[in-house]
Design an enzyme around this catalytic site. Structure first.
Site, PDB file in Angstrom:
ATOM      1  N   LYS A  76      13.165   3.959 -13.771  1.00  0.00           N
ATOM      2  CA  LYS A  76      13.845   4.407 -12.462  1.00  0.00           C
ATOM      3  C   LYS A  76      14.051   5.885 -12.428  1.00  0.00           C
ATOM      4  O   LYS A  76      13.940   6.480 -11.507  1.00  0.00           O
ATOM      5  CB  LYS A  76      15.226   3.927 -12.603  1.00  0.00           C
ATOM      6  CG  LYS A  76      15.554   2.500 -12.225  1.00  0.00           C
ATOM      7  CD  LYS A  76      15.296   1.967 -10.872  1.00  0.00           C
ATOM      8  CE  LYS A  76      13.749   1.791 -10.741  1.00  0.00           C
ATOM      9  NZ  LYS A  76      13.261   0.545 -10.444  1.00  0.00           N
ATOM     10  N   CYS A  88       0.013   1.315   4.088  1.00  0.00           N
ATOM     11  CA  CYS A  88       0.504   2.033   5.369  1.00  0.00           C
ATOM     12  C   CYS A  88       1.200   1.233   6.198  1.00  0.00           C
ATOM     13  O   CYS A  88       1.280  -0.021   5.937  1.00  0.00           O
ATOM     14  CB  CYS A  88      -0.825   2.644   6.090  1.00  0.00           C
ATOM     15  SG  CYS A  88      -2.088   3.419   4.789  1.00  0.00           S
ATOM     16  N   TRP A 123      -0.127   6.115   3.551  1.00  0.00           N
ATOM     17  CA  TRP A 123      -0.023   6.461   2.046  1.00  0.00           C
ATOM     18  C   TRP A 123      -1.594   6.427   1.660  1.00  0.00           C
ATOM     19  O   TRP A 123      -2.328   5.493   1.895  1.00  0.00           O
ATOM     20  CB  TRP A 123       0.376   5.225   1.141  1.00  0.00           C
ATOM     21  CG  TRP A 123       0.630   5.647  -0.174  1.00  0.00           C
ATOM     22  CD1 TRP A 123       1.461   6.339  -0.770  1.00  0.00           C
ATOM     23  CD2 TRP A 123      -0.178   4.921  -1.122  1.00  0.00           C
ATOM     24  NE1 TRP A 123       1.443   6.121  -1.998  1.00  0.00           N
ATOM     25  CE2 TRP A 123       0.262   5.369  -2.439  1.00  0.00           C
ATOM     26  CE3 TRP A 123      -1.309   4.151  -1.257  1.00  0.00           C
ATOM     27  CZ2 TRP A 123      -0.329   5.120  -3.743  1.00  0.00           C
ATOM     28  CZ3 TRP A 123      -1.656   3.788  -2.575  1.00  0.00           C
ATOM     29  CH2 TRP A 123      -1.230   4.356  -3.725  1.00  0.00           C
ATOM     30  N   ASN A 152      -4.379  -0.340   7.940  1.00  0.00           N
ATOM     31  CA  ASN A 152      -3.875  -0.430   6.651  1.00  0.00           C
ATOM     32  C   ASN A 152      -4.649  -1.033   5.602  1.00  0.00           C
ATOM     33  O   ASN A 152      -5.112  -2.249   5.951  1.00  0.00           O
ATOM     34  CB  ASN A 152      -2.611  -1.181   6.887  1.00  0.00           C
ATOM     35  CG  ASN A 152      -1.718  -1.533   5.397  1.00  0.00           C
ATOM     36  OD1 ASN A 152      -2.226  -0.980   4.472  1.00  0.00           O
ATOM     37  ND2 ASN A 152      -0.832  -2.599   5.518  1.00  0.00           N
ATOM     38  N   GLY A 153      -5.076  -0.455   4.485  1.00  0.00           N
ATOM     39  CA  GLY A 153      -6.073  -1.437   3.633  1.00  0.00           C
ATOM     40  C   GLY A 153      -7.212  -0.381   3.449  1.00  0.00           C
ATOM     41  O   GLY A 153      -7.079   0.763   3.652  1.00  0.00           O
ATOM     42  N   ARG A 176       6.518   2.046   3.407  1.00  0.00           N
ATOM     43  CA  ARG A 176       5.217   1.629   2.971  1.00  0.00           C
ATOM     44  C   ARG A 176       4.099   2.839   2.577  1.00  0.00           C
ATOM     45  O   ARG A 176       3.110   2.658   2.283  1.00  0.00           O
ATOM     46  CB  ARG A 176       4.646   0.825   4.324  1.00  0.00           C
ATOM     47  CG  ARG A 176       5.346  -0.356   4.548  1.00  0.00           C
ATOM     48  CD  ARG A 176       4.919  -1.058   5.746  1.00  0.00           C
ATOM     49  NE  ARG A 176       3.375  -1.598   5.346  1.00  0.00           N
ATOM     50  CZ  ARG A 176       3.402  -2.724   4.542  1.00  0.00           C
ATOM     51  NH1 ARG A 176       4.489  -3.553   4.320  1.00  0.00           N
ATOM     52  NH2 ARG A 176       2.085  -3.063   4.473  1.00  0.00           N
ATOM     53  N   GLU A 231      10.750   7.845 -11.730  1.00  0.00           N
ATOM     54  CA  GLU A 231       9.892   7.753 -10.217  1.00  0.00           C
ATOM     55  C   GLU A 231      10.851   8.522  -9.094  1.00  0.00           C
ATOM     56  O   GLU A 231      10.358   8.730  -8.095  1.00  0.00           O
ATOM     57  CB  GLU A 231       9.794   6.167  -9.698  1.00  0.00           C
ATOM     58  CG  GLU A 231      10.879   5.442  -9.627  1.00  0.00           C
ATOM     59  CD  GLU A 231      10.700   3.983  -9.109  1.00  0.00           C
ATOM     60  OE1 GLU A 231       9.533   3.780  -8.474  1.00  0.00           O
ATOM     61  OE2 GLU A 231      11.329   2.925  -9.641  1.00  0.00           O
ATOM     62  N   LYS A 234       6.218   1.500  -1.362  1.00  0.00           N
ATOM     63  CA  LYS A 234       7.097   0.623  -1.810  1.00  0.00           C
ATOM     64  C   LYS A 234       6.431  -0.522  -2.526  1.00  0.00           C
ATOM     65  O   LYS A 234       6.591  -1.134  -3.348  1.00  0.00           O
ATOM     66  CB  LYS A 234       7.800  -0.121  -0.517  1.00  0.00           C
ATOM     67  CG  LYS A 234       8.987  -1.009  -1.086  1.00  0.00           C
ATOM     68  CD  LYS A 234       9.851  -0.931  -1.768  1.00  0.00           C
ATOM     69  CE  LYS A 234      10.791  -1.939  -2.072  1.00  0.00           C
ATOM     70  NZ  LYS A 234      11.529  -1.534  -3.384  1.00  0.00           N
ATOM     71  N   GLU A 236      12.952  -0.101 -18.026  1.00  0.00           N
ATOM     72  CA  GLU A 236      13.456  -0.137 -16.624  1.00  0.00           C
ATOM     73  C   GLU A 236      14.260   1.192 -16.243  1.00  0.00           C
ATOM     74  O   GLU A 236      14.063   1.744 -15.299  1.00  0.00           O
ATOM     75  CB  GLU A 236      14.194  -1.449 -16.127  1.00  0.00           C
ATOM     76  CG  GLU A 236      14.526  -1.317 -14.703  1.00  0.00           C
ATOM     77  CD  GLU A 236      13.675  -1.257 -13.789  1.00  0.00           C
ATOM     78  OE1 GLU A 236      12.460  -1.477 -13.888  1.00  0.00           O
ATOM     79  OE2 GLU A 236      13.868  -1.129 -12.377  1.00  0.00           O
ATOM     80  N   HIS A 278       9.622   5.323 -35.700  1.00  0.00           N
ATOM     81  CA  HIS A 278       8.117   5.440 -36.001  1.00  0.00           C
ATOM     82  C   HIS A 278       7.581   6.550 -35.162  1.00  0.00           C
ATOM     83  O   HIS A 278       6.349   6.455 -35.050  1.00  0.00           O
ATOM     84  CB  HIS A 278       7.623   3.931 -35.687  1.00  0.00           C
ATOM     85  CG  HIS A 278       8.239   2.870 -36.739  1.00  0.00           C
ATOM     86  ND1 HIS A 278       7.772   2.955 -37.886  1.00  0.00           N
ATOM     87  CD2 HIS A 278       9.059   1.823 -36.276  1.00  0.00           C
ATOM     88  CE1 HIS A 278       8.448   1.860 -38.601  1.00  0.00           C
ATOM     89  NE2 HIS A 278       9.216   1.429 -37.573  1.00  0.00           N
TER      90      HIS A 278
END
Ligand code: M6R
Length: 617
Positions: free
Chosen positions: A494, A2, A75, A101-102, A27, A497, A612, A490, A513
């Site tokens: 991208k 957060c 968040w 935050n936490g 965040r 997300e 993030k 990657e 396969h």
């Protein structure tokens, strides 16, 4: 994770806190809230949604008054995102207010005890438990806020960055940190103070800042020097005031529609900054203090273990190919989240390289702590200076990408690969696994990369055109081999997300396969087919896709004529050494995901459910 902001001083706190929260939204952005003290009472507003939603709660000018306040952008961890669970939270009496935050891991036990003592709870959060615990301690021990916070924090297990104030003593804010970052900006002659999860909210007001260390708390009072103490033993800590190097320009969009696009376009500069002062082509040397100082360890290492998450893990995979090719050191790449919970065999002869843009990712941090406890030497590759992982590492090298604000990592990835390539080249020379002429050639080629990226960025509109054709696709496949297999992963990450399209990355030869069964005329397949390495084999894979009517978007080396004949779309990259191609092939994949997401009307910089950096498990 957060974002926290706070202000105490002589200015209006409202605009400082709101602007600060907007800068910290990377965040977390599922709810937001602010509390201000106007000299008589507190005005608390909070809501589910973004900071822009919070603004609607401030129609009345009176609600914006006050020279002290704290704010939060969330968040969610404990409790779904809704108005009630949003921060700030107040204590039962209404006197104490907190942003956090936490995670407080033992909140349930504490909550039950507090309920037995007559407390009632309105939210599902661990934060409301913490503020009531502080209130209970303050009442029972008849102590000031700072002392109450300290006693309470010694009873909790978990991680926190908090800011608390007491409406009975509104000239003081108490902050504390364990595991989550907190910075304090200091105004001239201590006439005002700024509090934030990173320094971006107060850059225009002051360049003097203190970053609290773990297990420290600070009592911030206008007109007085900050008092910092250790939470566990009450010892006084001398404040380490740093001069901020960041500037406002770095954290603004600078004319781009999104931070992600700005950061994609910043890559030529970011890569140059990352090798500036390290890659000395004329002297034919690579100079990196973290490596030179520990050269013996690197030369004696039996193995390198790379730990990371997400995009940083993909950079680690590229590094695996590069280290093994150049320096002939065995490398294993591990998801930090898996590594920390199994019982890996680690010896003192192992070097653990932790890769992290933020330097705060909880799993990566825990993985290196575990590796250190088993005797391994830990080398951190981080972007954020002074971050937890960089501090916890025995040595390290920063990527100099500058602040990355878009949630989707772009310039962090290419600068991580840059640093790791420099390390591999340096070790290759020291070990004698690369000839001096090859070494010189690589230095030369590396130096050309920023210009090649610059040139590649000119294809912007071509990629946009391709994006338009596939924006309604529901699945994508990304294929690559060798150094470019991680780039395929990657590229898929991208797209997933930021556009919420399902995408898979695969080593091209693995397609037969299983994934080949997915291919039909509705499946776009992005294939990296540069002219080196396994080119012919990848061309055969492209033929296999074609025969099954898959739509092929190929990334090829300029001048390619073979793939052009088969693929539906071709994007050319400038020629370079095979090991360096990931620095180029990744650029069109970043642009493709960006444009598809924009066309699908997705929130590119703040994709749903993400943050993030992930500072919780
Ligand atoms: O800050 P870190 O590099 O440790 O973060 C690791 C991942 O959370 C991060 O790379 C994530 O996967 C990005 N959103 C990818 O774009």
């Amino acid at each position: 994770m957060c974002g926290i902001t706070g202000y105490i001083g002589y200015r209006d706190a409202y605009p400082i806190i709101i602007n600060g929260l907007q800068r910290l939204e990377y965040r977390g952005y599922d709810s937001a809230g602010v509390v201000l003290y106007d000299g008589k009472q507190i005005n608390l507003s909070k809501t589910k949604g973004k900071v822009s939603d919070l603004l609607n709660k401030f129609d009345a000018e009176d609600a914006k008054k006050g020279n002290v306040g704290i704010g939060h952008t969330r968040w969610a961890t404990h409790g779904v995102p809704n108005d009630v669970n949003s921060h700030p939270h107040t204590s039962q009496s209404g006197d104490l207010v907190i942003v956090h935050n936490g995670i407080i891991e033992n909140y349930d036990t504490i909550k039950k005890e507090l309920i037995n003592r007559g407390y009632t709870f309105h939210s599902d959060t661990d934060t409301e438990v913490l503020i009531n615990l502080i209130e209970e301690v303050k009442k029972n021990n008849n102590v000031k806020l700072g002392k109450a916070v300290q006693i309470a924090l010694n009873e909790v297990v978990g991680a926190f960055a908090i800011a608390v104030f007491d409406i009975e003593k509104p000239d003081e804010i108490v902050v504390a940190k364990l595991g989550s970052p907190i910075a304090i900006g200091i105004g001239k002659d201590n006439t005002e103070f700024f509090i934030a999860s990173d320094a971006s909210p107060f850059l225009e007001y002051t360049k003097d800042a203190i970053y609290l260390e773990d297990e420290e708390m600070a009592i911030i009072k206008v007109g007085r020097a900050i008092e910092i103490r250790k939470i566990n033993d009450d010892s006084v800590v001398t404040a380490n005031v740093q001069e901020l190097q960041m500037n406002l320009e770095q954290i603004e969009k600078g004319g781009y529609d999104h931070f992600m696009l700005k950061e994609i376009h910043e890559q030529p500069r970011a890569i140059t900054d990352t090798f500036r002062g390290r890659l000395l082509k004329d002297e034919a040397i690579i100079k990196m203090a973290g490596i030179e100082d520990n050269m013996k360890r690197f030369l004696n290492a039996e193995r390198i273990l790379i730990v990371a998450c997400g995009t940083s893990w993909h950079a680690g995979l590229v590094a695996e190919y590069i280290f093994e090719e150049f320096a002939r050191i065995p490398v294993e790449v591990e998801y930090a989240s898996e590594f920390r919970y199994r019982n890996p065999i680690i010896t003192e002869k192992d070097i653990v390289i932790a890769i992290s843009q933020s330097g705060e990712t909880a799993d990566t941090l825990a993985a290196i702590k575990m590796a250190k406890s088993k005797g391994a030497f830990v080398f951190g590759v981080c972007n954020v200076v002074g971050s937890s992982i960089s501090r916890e590492s025995d040595a390290g090298a920063y990527t100099h990408a500058g602040p990355e604000i878009g949630v989707a990592s772009t310039k962090a990835f290419t600068t991580q690969i840059t640093v790791l390539t420099l390390i591999a080249l340096r070790l290759a020379r020291a070990k004698g696994t690369m000839s001096s002429s090859d070494f010189r050639m690589y230095l030369h080629e590396m130096e050309l990369i920023p210009n090649k990226v610059e040139k590649l960025l000119e294809i912007d509109s071509k990629v946009e055109e391709i994006a338009r054709k596939y924006l309604l696709s529901t699945n994508f496949l990304y294929l690559g081999r060798g150094f470019n297999f991680p780039v395929a992963l990657e590229g898929a990450l991208k797209l997933k997300e930021i556009s919420y399209i399902h995408a898979e990355g695969y080593p091209a030869a693995e397609m037969k396969h299983g994934p080949i069964a997915l291919i039909d005329d509705r499946m776009p397949v992005v294939v990296i087919a540069t002219n080196k390495g396994h080119y012919d084999k990848v061309v055969s894979n492209i033929q296999e896709i074609k025969s099954r009517q898959g739509k092929i978007i190929a990334i090829v080396t300029e001048g390619d004529t073979v793939v052009k004949e088969i693929a539906d779309h071709v994007i050319e990259i400038p020629d370079t050494e095979e090991a360096l191609t990931p620095l180029l092939t990744t650029i069109p994949l970043q642009l493709l995901s960006y444009y598809i997401a924009v066309m699908r009307d997705c929130n590119v910089d703040q994709p749903r459910n993400l943050a993030k950096s992930v500072t919780v498990e």
